[in-house]
Scaffold this active site. Sequence first.
Site, PDB file in Angstrom:
ATOM      1  N   SER A   1       1.055  -7.216  -1.150  1.00  0.00           N
ATOM      2  CA  SER A   1       1.601  -8.233  -0.241  1.00  0.00           C
ATOM      3  C   SER A   1       0.707  -9.461  -0.124  1.00  0.00           C
ATOM      4  O   SER A   1       1.136 -10.499   0.387  1.00  0.00           O
ATOM      5  CB  SER A   1       1.866  -7.640   1.150  1.00  0.00           C
ATOM      6  OG  SER A   1       0.660  -7.386   1.840  1.00  0.00           O
TER       7      SER A   1
ATOM      8  N   THR B   1       1.019  -4.324   4.267  1.00  0.00           N
ATOM      9  CA  THR B   1       0.699  -4.664   5.656  1.00  0.00           C
ATOM     10  C   THR B   1       0.029  -6.026   5.815  1.00  0.00           C
ATOM     11  O   THR B   1       0.128  -6.642   6.877  1.00  0.00           O
ATOM     12  CB  THR B   1      -0.219  -3.599   6.278  1.00  0.00           C
ATOM     13  OG1 THR B   1      -1.429  -3.514   5.517  1.00  0.00           O
ATOM     14  CG2 THR B   1       0.461  -2.237   6.302  1.00  0.00           C
ATOM     15  N   ASP B   2      -0.641  -6.524   4.761  1.00  0.00           N
ATOM     16  CA  ASP B   2      -1.466  -7.714   4.947  1.00  0.00           C
ATOM     17  C   ASP B   2      -0.662  -8.954   5.321  1.00  0.00           C
ATOM     18  O   ASP B   2      -1.128  -9.794   6.093  1.00  0.00           O
ATOM     19  CB  ASP B   2      -2.293  -7.991   3.687  1.00  0.00           C
ATOM     20  CG  ASP B   2      -3.415  -6.985   3.510  1.00  0.00           C
ATOM     21  OD1 ASP B   2      -3.683  -6.221   4.464  1.00  0.00           O
ATOM     22  OD2 ASP B   2      -4.019  -6.950   2.427  1.00  0.00           O
TER      23      ASP B   2
ATOM     24  N   THR C   1       0.813  -1.217   0.000  1.00  0.00           N
ATOM     25  CA  THR C   1       0.000   0.000   0.000  1.00  0.00           C
ATOM     26  C   THR C   1       0.842   1.260   0.000  1.00  0.00           C
ATOM     27  O   THR C   1       0.501   2.252  -0.650  1.00  0.00           O
ATOM     28  CB  THR C   1      -0.939   0.009   1.220  1.00  0.00           C
ATOM     29  OG1 THR C   1      -1.846  -1.091   1.120  1.00  0.00           O
ATOM     30  CG2 THR C   1      -1.737   1.299   1.293  1.00  0.00           C
TER      31      THR C   1
END
Length: 334
Positions: A54, A85-86, A12
Amino acid sequence: MKKILMLGTGGTIACKRGKAGLKPLLTSEELLSYVPDMAGLCRIDSLQILNIDSTNMQPVHWLLIAETLERQYENYDGFVICHGTDTMAYTAAALSYLIQNSPKPVVITGAQRPIDMENTDARTNLSDSLRFASEEKAHGVNIVFDGKVIAGTRGKKERSKSYNAFSSINFPYIAAIQDNQVIFYLDDKDNCVRKVQFFHKINPHVALMKLIPSMGADVLDYMAEHYDAVIIESFGVGGLPAYDSGDFYKAVEKWTALGKTVVMTTQVTNEGSNMSIYEVGHTIKKEFGLLEAYDMTLEATVTKLMWILGQTGGEKNIREMFYRTINRDILWRM
Protein backbone atom coordinates in the site's frame (compact mmCIF):
# COMPACT_ATOMS: atom_id res chain seq x y z
CA MET A 1 -28.00 -14.77 2.91
CA LYS A 2 -26.18 -11.60 1.81
CA LYS A 3 -24.00 -11.62 -1.29
CA ILE A 4 -20.61 -9.98 -0.71
CA LEU A 5 -17.84 -9.09 -3.16
CA MET A 6 -14.30 -9.08 -1.77
CA LEU A 7 -11.64 -7.13 -3.65
CA GLY A 8 -7.95 -7.91 -3.27
CA THR A 9 -5.46 -5.07 -3.59
CA GLY A 10 -2.43 -6.54 -1.82
CA GLY A 11 -1.01 -5.26 1.46
CA THR A 12 0.42 -7.10 4.46
CA ILE A 13 -2.65 -9.30 4.76
CA ALA A 14 -1.69 -10.88 1.41
CA CYS A 15 2.07 -11.00 1.95
CA LYS A 16 4.54 -13.84 1.89
CA ARG A 17 8.19 -13.59 2.76
CA GLY A 18 10.62 -13.15 -0.12
CA LYS A 19 14.37 -12.55 -0.40
CA ALA A 20 14.03 -8.81 0.21
CA GLY A 21 11.21 -8.94 2.79
CA LEU A 22 7.45 -9.26 2.80
CA LYS A 23 5.71 -8.88 -0.57
CA PRO A 24 2.00 -9.19 -1.52
CA LEU A 25 1.61 -12.51 -3.31
CA LEU A 26 -1.61 -14.13 -2.11
CA THR A 27 -4.76 -13.72 -4.23
CA SER A 28 -8.17 -12.74 -2.89
CA GLU A 29 -9.34 -16.32 -3.41
CA GLU A 30 -6.43 -17.57 -1.31
CA LEU A 31 -7.27 -15.07 1.43
CA LEU A 32 -10.81 -16.42 1.62
CA SER A 33 -9.50 -19.94 2.13
CA TYR A 34 -8.28 -18.87 5.57
CA VAL A 35 -11.80 -17.95 6.76
CA PRO A 36 -13.90 -20.96 5.62
CA ASP A 37 -16.53 -20.42 8.33
CA MET A 38 -17.66 -17.23 6.61
CA ALA A 39 -19.25 -19.29 3.84
CA GLY A 40 -22.00 -20.11 6.32
CA LEU A 41 -22.68 -16.42 6.96
CA CYS A 42 -22.73 -14.94 3.46
CA ARG A 43 -22.12 -15.80 -0.18
CA ILE A 44 -18.71 -14.44 -1.15
CA ASP A 45 -17.20 -13.78 -4.54
CA SER A 46 -13.65 -12.49 -4.88
CA LEU A 47 -11.90 -10.30 -7.43
CA GLN A 48 -8.21 -9.44 -7.58
CA ILE A 49 -7.70 -5.94 -9.00
CA LEU A 50 -4.25 -5.11 -7.58
CA ASN A 51 -1.50 -6.83 -5.64
CA ILE A 52 0.72 -4.04 -4.33
CA ASP A 53 2.25 -2.83 -1.12
CA SER A 54 0.00 0.00 0.00
CA THR A 55 3.03 2.30 0.09
CA ASN A 56 2.62 2.25 -3.70
CA MET A 57 -1.08 3.20 -3.59
CA GLN A 58 -1.91 6.27 -5.71
CA PRO A 59 -5.05 8.23 -6.69
CA VAL A 60 -5.31 6.26 -9.94
CA HIS A 61 -5.77 3.13 -7.81
CA TRP A 62 -8.55 4.78 -5.79
CA LEU A 63 -10.35 5.48 -9.04
CA LEU A 64 -9.85 1.87 -10.13
CA ILE A 65 -11.37 0.57 -6.88
CA ALA A 66 -14.34 2.95 -7.13
CA GLU A 67 -14.94 2.11 -10.80
CA THR A 68 -14.84 -1.62 -10.01
CA LEU A 69 -17.41 -1.18 -7.25
CA GLU A 70 -19.61 0.90 -9.53
CA ARG A 71 -19.64 -1.84 -12.16
CA GLN A 72 -20.48 -4.49 -9.58
CA TYR A 73 -22.72 -2.38 -7.33
CA GLU A 74 -26.09 -3.81 -8.36
CA ASN A 75 -24.85 -7.41 -8.15
CA TYR A 76 -23.95 -7.45 -4.44
CA ASP A 77 -25.26 -6.45 -1.03
CA GLY A 78 -21.92 -5.33 0.35
CA PHE A 79 -18.22 -5.03 -0.41
CA VAL A 80 -14.96 -5.78 1.42
CA ILE A 81 -11.63 -4.40 0.23
CA CYS A 82 -8.43 -6.02 1.50
CA HIS A 83 -5.76 -3.33 1.67
CA GLY A 84 -2.39 -2.57 3.21
CA THR A 85 -2.47 -0.63 6.47
CA ASP A 86 0.06 2.10 5.67
CA THR A 87 -2.22 4.09 3.35
CA MET A 88 -5.53 2.51 4.33
CA ALA A 89 -6.80 5.72 5.94
CA TYR A 90 -6.15 7.65 2.72
CA THR A 91 -7.97 5.06 0.62
CA ALA A 92 -10.92 4.92 3.02
CA ALA A 93 -11.23 8.70 2.95
CA ALA A 94 -10.84 8.87 -0.84
CA LEU A 95 -13.55 6.25 -1.35
CA SER A 96 -15.82 8.22 0.99
CA TYR A 97 -15.71 11.04 -1.58
CA LEU A 98 -15.76 8.90 -4.70
CA ILE A 99 -18.72 6.78 -3.46
CA GLN A 100 -21.32 8.89 -1.66
CA ASN A 101 -24.72 8.06 -0.12
CA SER A 102 -24.21 4.31 -0.43
CA PRO A 103 -26.94 2.29 1.32
CA LYS A 104 -24.65 -0.72 0.89
CA PRO A 105 -21.54 -1.12 3.06
CA VAL A 106 -18.07 -0.63 1.59
CA VAL A 107 -15.57 -2.02 4.10
CA ILE A 108 -11.79 -1.58 4.03
CA THR A 109 -9.67 -3.93 6.12
CA GLY A 110 -6.19 -5.39 6.33
CA ALA A 111 -3.75 -6.72 8.89
CA GLN A 112 -0.52 -6.04 10.72
CA ARG A 113 0.72 -9.56 9.96
CA PRO A 114 0.18 -11.80 6.91
CA ILE A 115 -2.81 -14.12 6.97
CA ASP A 116 -0.72 -17.27 6.63
CA MET A 117 1.16 -16.66 9.90
CA GLU A 118 0.13 -18.56 13.00
CA ASN A 119 -0.06 -15.40 15.12
CA THR A 120 -1.91 -12.89 12.99
CA ASP A 121 -4.79 -10.45 13.19
CA ALA A 122 -5.65 -11.02 9.54
CA ARG A 123 -8.18 -13.83 9.92
CA THR A 124 -10.10 -11.95 12.62
CA ASN A 125 -10.13 -8.69 10.68
CA LEU A 126 -11.30 -10.37 7.48
CA SER A 127 -14.02 -12.32 9.29
CA ASP A 128 -15.18 -9.18 11.12
CA SER A 129 -15.30 -7.25 7.85
CA LEU A 130 -17.39 -9.87 6.09
CA ARG A 131 -19.68 -10.01 9.11
CA PHE A 132 -20.13 -6.24 9.17
CA ALA A 133 -20.67 -6.09 5.40
CA SER A 134 -23.50 -8.61 5.85
CA GLU A 135 -25.30 -6.49 8.47
CA GLU A 136 -28.62 -4.93 7.47
CA LYS A 137 -27.78 -1.72 9.36
CA ALA A 138 -24.36 -1.25 7.73
CA HIS A 139 -23.91 1.40 5.03
CA GLY A 140 -21.35 3.76 3.58
CA VAL A 141 -17.56 3.55 3.61
CA ASN A 142 -15.94 2.28 6.81
CA ILE A 143 -12.73 0.74 8.11
CA VAL A 144 -13.06 -2.48 10.10
CA PHE A 145 -9.99 -3.28 12.17
CA ASP A 146 -9.30 -4.84 15.57
CA GLY A 147 -13.00 -5.23 16.36
CA LYS A 148 -13.77 -1.57 15.66
CA VAL A 149 -15.79 0.05 12.88
CA ILE A 150 -14.49 3.50 11.92
CA ALA A 151 -16.06 6.02 9.52
CA GLY A 152 -13.97 6.13 6.35
CA THR A 153 -13.08 9.78 6.86
CA ARG A 154 -12.13 9.41 10.52
CA GLY A 155 -9.59 6.60 10.52
CA LYS A 156 -5.90 7.11 11.24
CA LYS A 157 -3.11 4.59 11.69
CA GLU A 158 -1.53 5.49 15.02
CA ARG A 159 0.51 2.37 15.74
CA SER A 160 2.99 0.80 13.35
CA LYS A 161 3.07 -2.75 14.80
CA SER A 162 0.26 -3.34 17.31
CA TYR A 163 -3.00 -4.98 16.32
CA ASN A 164 -4.99 -1.96 17.55
CA ALA A 165 -3.36 0.12 14.83
CA PHE A 166 -6.29 2.39 13.92
CA SER A 167 -8.20 5.00 15.87
CA SER A 168 -11.27 7.07 15.10
CA ILE A 169 -10.22 10.72 15.28
CA ASN A 170 -12.59 13.36 16.69
CA PHE A 171 -15.57 11.04 16.13
CA PRO A 172 -17.02 7.99 17.93
CA TYR A 173 -16.70 4.46 16.59
CA ILE A 174 -19.59 3.40 14.37
CA ALA A 175 -19.77 -0.08 15.91
CA ALA A 176 -17.80 -2.78 17.69
CA ILE A 177 -17.56 -6.47 16.82
CA GLN A 178 -17.37 -8.81 19.81
CA ASP A 179 -18.02 -12.55 20.09
CA ASN A 180 -19.19 -12.64 16.46
CA GLN A 181 -21.78 -9.94 17.15
CA VAL A 182 -21.93 -6.43 15.68
CA ILE A 183 -22.85 -3.83 18.30
CA PHE A 184 -23.89 -0.55 16.67
CA TYR A 185 -23.16 2.71 18.46
CA LEU A 186 -24.49 4.77 15.55
CA ASP A 187 -27.56 3.39 13.79
CA ASP A 188 -28.51 5.95 11.13
CA LYS A 189 -29.04 4.06 7.89
CA ASP A 190 -32.53 5.59 7.71
CA ASN A 191 -30.84 8.93 6.96
CA CYS A 192 -29.29 7.48 3.79
CA VAL A 193 -32.14 8.52 1.48
CA ARG A 194 -30.38 9.92 -1.58
CA LYS A 195 -29.30 7.71 -4.46
CA VAL A 196 -25.73 6.43 -4.39
CA GLN A 197 -23.40 8.62 -6.40
CA PHE A 198 -20.07 7.65 -7.94
CA PHE A 199 -17.43 10.17 -8.99
CA HIS A 200 -14.76 9.59 -11.62
CA LYS A 201 -12.24 12.41 -11.31
CA ILE A 202 -9.50 13.33 -8.88
CA ASN A 203 -6.89 16.07 -9.14
CA PRO A 204 -3.72 14.71 -7.50
CA HIS A 205 -1.87 18.04 -7.63
CA VAL A 206 -2.27 18.70 -3.92
CA ALA A 207 0.81 19.27 -1.75
CA LEU A 208 1.37 19.02 1.99
CA MET A 209 3.82 21.18 3.93
CA LYS A 210 4.57 20.39 7.56
CA LEU A 211 5.86 23.41 9.47
CA ILE A 212 8.95 23.13 11.64
CA PRO A 213 10.55 25.96 13.63
CA SER A 214 12.70 28.23 11.43
CA MET A 215 11.33 26.84 8.14
CA GLY A 216 11.49 29.31 5.29
CA ALA A 217 8.54 30.15 3.07
CA ASP A 218 10.48 29.54 -0.14
CA VAL A 219 9.17 25.95 -0.07
CA LEU A 220 5.72 27.40 -0.69
CA ASP A 221 7.07 29.42 -3.60
CA TYR A 222 8.38 26.22 -5.20
CA MET A 223 5.09 24.40 -4.62
CA ALA A 224 3.13 27.19 -6.27
CA GLU A 225 4.79 26.30 -9.57
CA HIS A 226 3.84 22.62 -9.39
CA TYR A 227 0.59 22.24 -7.42
CA ASP A 228 -2.96 23.55 -7.52
CA ALA A 229 -3.45 23.48 -3.75
CA VAL A 230 -1.39 23.20 -0.60
CA ILE A 231 -2.28 21.98 2.87
CA ILE A 232 -0.16 23.56 5.60
CA GLU A 233 0.20 21.52 8.78
CA SER A 234 0.71 24.18 11.40
CA PHE A 235 1.41 24.07 15.13
CA GLY A 236 -1.30 23.77 17.81
CA VAL A 237 -4.65 25.28 16.90
CA GLY A 238 -3.19 26.85 13.77
CA GLY A 239 -1.23 29.81 12.51
CA LEU A 240 1.67 30.86 10.31
CA PRO A 241 5.02 32.24 11.52
CA ALA A 242 5.12 36.01 11.60
CA TYR A 243 8.85 36.44 11.01
CA ASP A 244 10.20 39.95 10.52
CA SER A 245 10.88 39.13 6.87
CA GLY A 246 7.16 38.54 6.28
CA ASP A 247 8.01 35.59 4.03
CA PHE A 248 4.95 33.50 4.82
CA TYR A 249 2.63 36.44 4.34
CA LYS A 250 4.14 37.07 0.89
CA ALA A 251 4.04 33.37 -0.05
CA VAL A 252 0.36 33.02 0.85
CA GLU A 253 -0.39 36.27 -0.99
CA LYS A 254 1.27 34.75 -4.08
CA TRP A 255 -0.81 31.56 -3.82
CA THR A 256 -4.09 33.41 -3.54
CA ALA A 257 -3.16 35.83 -6.32
CA LEU A 258 -2.64 32.82 -8.59
CA GLY A 259 -6.14 31.59 -7.71
CA LYS A 260 -4.78 28.51 -5.94
CA THR A 261 -6.12 26.96 -2.75
CA VAL A 262 -4.50 27.09 0.68
CA VAL A 263 -5.87 24.94 3.52
CA MET A 264 -4.67 25.22 7.10
CA THR A 265 -4.69 22.25 9.44
CA THR A 266 -2.87 21.19 12.60
CA GLN A 267 -0.10 18.71 13.37
CA VAL A 268 -1.99 17.74 16.53
CA THR A 269 -4.02 14.57 15.99
CA ASN A 270 -6.96 15.24 18.28
CA GLU A 271 -9.38 18.15 18.85
CA GLY A 272 -8.72 20.02 15.61
CA SER A 273 -7.71 23.55 14.68
CA ASN A 274 -9.13 27.00 15.42
CA MET A 275 -7.14 29.77 13.79
CA SER A 276 -9.29 32.49 15.34
CA ILE A 277 -7.66 32.09 18.77
CA TYR A 278 -4.21 33.57 18.16
CA GLU A 279 -3.12 36.59 16.16
CA VAL A 280 -0.71 34.48 14.07
CA GLY A 281 -3.72 32.57 12.75
CA HIS A 282 -6.58 35.02 12.87
CA THR A 283 -4.97 37.83 10.87
CA ILE A 284 -3.71 35.84 7.88
CA LYS A 285 -6.83 33.69 7.63
CA LYS A 286 -9.09 36.74 7.62
CA GLU A 287 -7.01 38.69 5.11
CA PHE A 288 -6.66 35.88 2.54
CA GLY A 289 -9.79 33.82 3.24
CA LEU A 290 -7.83 30.64 3.87
CA LEU A 291 -9.70 27.38 4.30
CA GLU A 292 -9.36 25.58 7.62
CA ALA A 293 -9.69 21.84 8.25
CA TYR A 294 -10.97 22.17 11.85
CA ASP A 295 -11.74 18.64 13.13
CA MET A 296 -10.97 16.79 9.87
CA THR A 297 -8.18 14.23 9.72
CA LEU A 298 -5.21 14.96 7.49
CA GLU A 299 -6.15 11.99 5.30
CA ALA A 300 -9.67 13.32 4.79
CA THR A 301 -8.38 16.84 4.14
CA VAL A 302 -5.96 15.64 1.46
CA THR A 303 -8.37 13.36 -0.37
CA LYS A 304 -11.35 15.72 -0.11
CA LEU A 305 -9.33 18.50 -1.68
CA MET A 306 -8.20 16.17 -4.49
CA TRP A 307 -11.81 15.16 -5.07
CA ILE A 308 -13.10 18.74 -5.03
CA LEU A 309 -10.46 19.99 -7.47
CA GLY A 310 -11.37 17.09 -9.74
CA GLN A 311 -14.97 18.29 -9.89
CA THR A 312 -14.82 22.08 -9.92
CA GLY A 313 -12.78 25.27 -9.79
CA GLY A 314 -13.38 28.73 -8.41
CA GLU A 315 -12.94 29.85 -4.82
CA LYS A 316 -16.65 29.94 -3.99
CA ASN A 317 -17.35 26.41 -5.24
CA ILE A 318 -14.27 24.96 -3.56
CA ARG A 319 -15.14 26.60 -0.25
CA GLU A 320 -18.75 25.42 -0.34
CA MET A 321 -17.77 21.83 -1.12
CA PHE A 322 -14.93 21.75 1.40
CA TYR A 323 -17.22 22.70 4.29
CA ARG A 324 -20.01 20.32 3.24
CA THR A 325 -20.11 17.31 5.58
CA ILE A 326 -19.55 14.04 3.71
CA ASN A 327 -19.46 10.68 5.53
CA ARG A 328 -19.05 12.43 8.90
CA ASP A 329 -15.79 14.16 7.86
CA ILE A 330 -16.31 17.62 9.38
CA LEU A 331 -18.60 18.62 12.21
CA TRP A 332 -17.16 21.84 13.59
CA ARG A 333 -16.56 24.93 11.52
CA MET A 334 -16.90 28.71 11.75
